[in-house]
Design a protein around this motif. Structure first.
Motif, short mmCIF file in Angstrom:
data_model
loop_
_atom_site.label_atom_id
_atom_site.label_comp_id
_atom_site.label_asym_id
_atom_site.label_seq_id
_atom_site.Cartn_x
_atom_site.Cartn_y
_atom_site.Cartn_z
N GLU A 21 0.71 -1.18 0.18
CA GLU A 21 -0.09 -0.15 0.10
C GLU A 21 0.70 1.27 -0.08
OE1 GLU A 21 -4.17 -0.52 2.33
OE2 GLU A 21 -2.45 -1.21 3.55
N ARG B 39 -6.85 6.90 7.02
CA ARG B 39 -6.22 5.79 8.05
C ARG B 39 -4.90 6.24 8.54
NH1 ARG B 39 -5.24 1.20 4.26
NH2 ARG B 39 -4.41 0.29 6.10
N ALA C 43 -8.48 7.64 1.30
CA ALA C 43 -8.85 6.57 2.04
C ALA C 43 -7.52 6.23 3.11
CB ALA C 43 -9.43 5.29 1.53
N PHE C 44 -6.65 6.28 2.27
CA PHE C 44 -5.10 5.94 2.72
C PHE C 44 -4.92 7.03 3.62
CE2 PHE C 44 -0.60 5.97 2.87
CZ PHE C 44 -0.26 4.54 3.15
N MET D 177 -2.02 4.99 -6.57
CA MET D 177 -3.42 4.85 -6.04
C MET D 177 -4.41 5.91 -6.86
SD MET D 177 -2.84 4.91 -1.82
CE MET D 177 -2.48 3.41 -1.03
N SER D 178 -5.74 5.61 -6.92
CA SER D 178 -6.79 6.46 -7.33
C SER D 178 -6.90 7.59 -6.29
CB SER D 178 -8.00 5.59 -7.83
OG SER D 178 -8.56 5.22 -6.52
N ASP E 127 2.44 1.71 -3.21
CA ASP E 127 1.24 2.49 -4.11
C ASP E 127 1.19 3.71 -4.02
OD1 ASP E 127 1.36 0.06 -5.66
OD2 ASP E 127 -0.51 -0.75 -4.47
N TYR E 128 1.18 4.13 -2.72
CA TYR E 128 0.81 5.39 -2.37
C TYR E 128 2.06 6.38 -2.81
CZ TYR E 128 0.11 9.52 0.74
OH TYR E 128 0.04 10.84 1.29
N SER F 162 -9.72 8.26 -4.82
CA SER F 162 -10.57 7.66 -3.48
C SER F 162 -9.41 6.97 -2.69
CB SER F 162 -11.63 6.96 -4.33
OG SER F 162 -11.25 5.76 -4.98
N GLU F 163 -8.66 6.00 -3.23
CA GLU F 163 -7.74 5.19 -2.58
C GLU F 163 -6.79 6.04 -1.83
OE1 GLU F 163 -7.54 0.84 -5.17
OE2 GLU F 163 -6.05 3.15 -5.75
N LYS F 164 -6.28 7.13 -2.47
CA LYS F 164 -5.49 7.92 -1.60
C LYS F 164 -5.94 8.69 -0.49
CE LYS F 164 -2.37 12.02 -2.62
NZ LYS F 164 -1.61 12.96 -3.53
#
Length: 265
Positions: free
Chosen positions: A7, A27, A23-24, A16-17, A10-11, A19-21
């Motif tokens: 993860e 967190r 959300a990451f 990351m998309s 990818d970040y 939205s994924e970014k």
């Protein structure tokens, strides 16, 4: 096992998309372990990747360890090591679907870099060495019992003993400017005062004057210069002057110079 390494990779690599970014990053606010892992990988990237070294932190670049570390990672030896690690990581990522195995490859790479860094940059504790070799109580007193003592020298020595080094250097300098006959011990006191103030060029000039004094105290000049280089952590100059001292067993602090040479090698 959590997929933190993948993860984070990818970040950091921008894979990351949006939205994924988001959300990451949300967190990161609550997941302490994830936050620590991210910091670790960022720190390793600063050293390991081909980018401007520690570009965003100019203060770190000023430290002695940073200069040494940067020099090593720019060396051919480090480039060869990095190339080998790149190949291993690339092969692991391309051929394995086992995320645990891929993580172990990254971890092993980091471990190798850390191990090499610790081996190459294992520091001699120069502060401790300096403290163990500078013996201020060995300097003969400027105040001689039963004889007239220059009041200026007496006051300067008192300031030195009280660790008021700035005022001591001012008074010693005034003494050197006014008196025609200079007590060579005053160069030692003044030089050490400058060392304690981290004014190393001024200290060196005092010990050079000591060496040029044509007195019995002149033979001590090289040892006090060595103490300056020890305080500065200048290993090359320290070794040079220590080798001069150990070239003749009659030199002042010959045995100490031999011991110190062995400790810094």
């Amino acid at each position: 096992m959590k997929d933190y390494p993948i993860e984070i990779d990818d970040y950091l690599s921008g894979n990351m998309s949006t939205s994924e970014k988001e959300a990451f990053e949300t967190r990161l606010l609550t997941d302490i372990e994830l936050s620590k892992e991210l910091k670790l990988q960022k720190d390793m990237q600063k050293i390991y990747e081909d980018q401007k070294w520690l570009e965003e932190d100019k203060e770190i670049l000023k430290t002695e360890k940073a200069v040494k570390l940067k020099s090593f990672f720019e060396s051919n030896e480090a480039k060869s090591l990095k190339s080998t690690i790149d190949e291993v990581i690339s092969e692991n990522r391309a051929t394995s679907t086992d995320k645990t195995f891929w993580f172990m490859g990254i971890a092993a790479s980091i471990a190798v870099l850390i191990t090499v860094s610790l081996f190459v940059f294992k520091d001699t504790n120069y502060d401790e060495l300096y403290a163990s070799y500078v013996h201020l109580d060995e300097i003969p007193s400027l105040v001689t019992r039963g004889e007239d003592t220059n009041k200026m020298l007496e006051d300067a020595q008192l300031l030195f003993e009280e660790q008021k080094y700035q005022k001591a250097t001012e008074l010693f300098t005034t003494y050197h400017q006014k008196e025609k006959s200079i007590d060579p011990l005053s160069y030692i006191y003044n030089g050490i005062s400058y060392v304690e103030l981290n004014k190393f060029d001024e200290a060196l000039s005092q010990f050079q004057l000591l060496g040029d004094s044509n007195t019995l105290q002149a033979k001590k000049a090289n040892w006090y210069k060595a103490l300056i280089y020890l305080k500065q952590e200048d290993k090359n100059k320290l070794k040079e002057i220590l080798q001069i001292i150990v070239s003749d067993s009659d030199n002042y602090k010959y045995q100490n110079a031999k011991e110190l040479l062995a400790k810094i090698d």
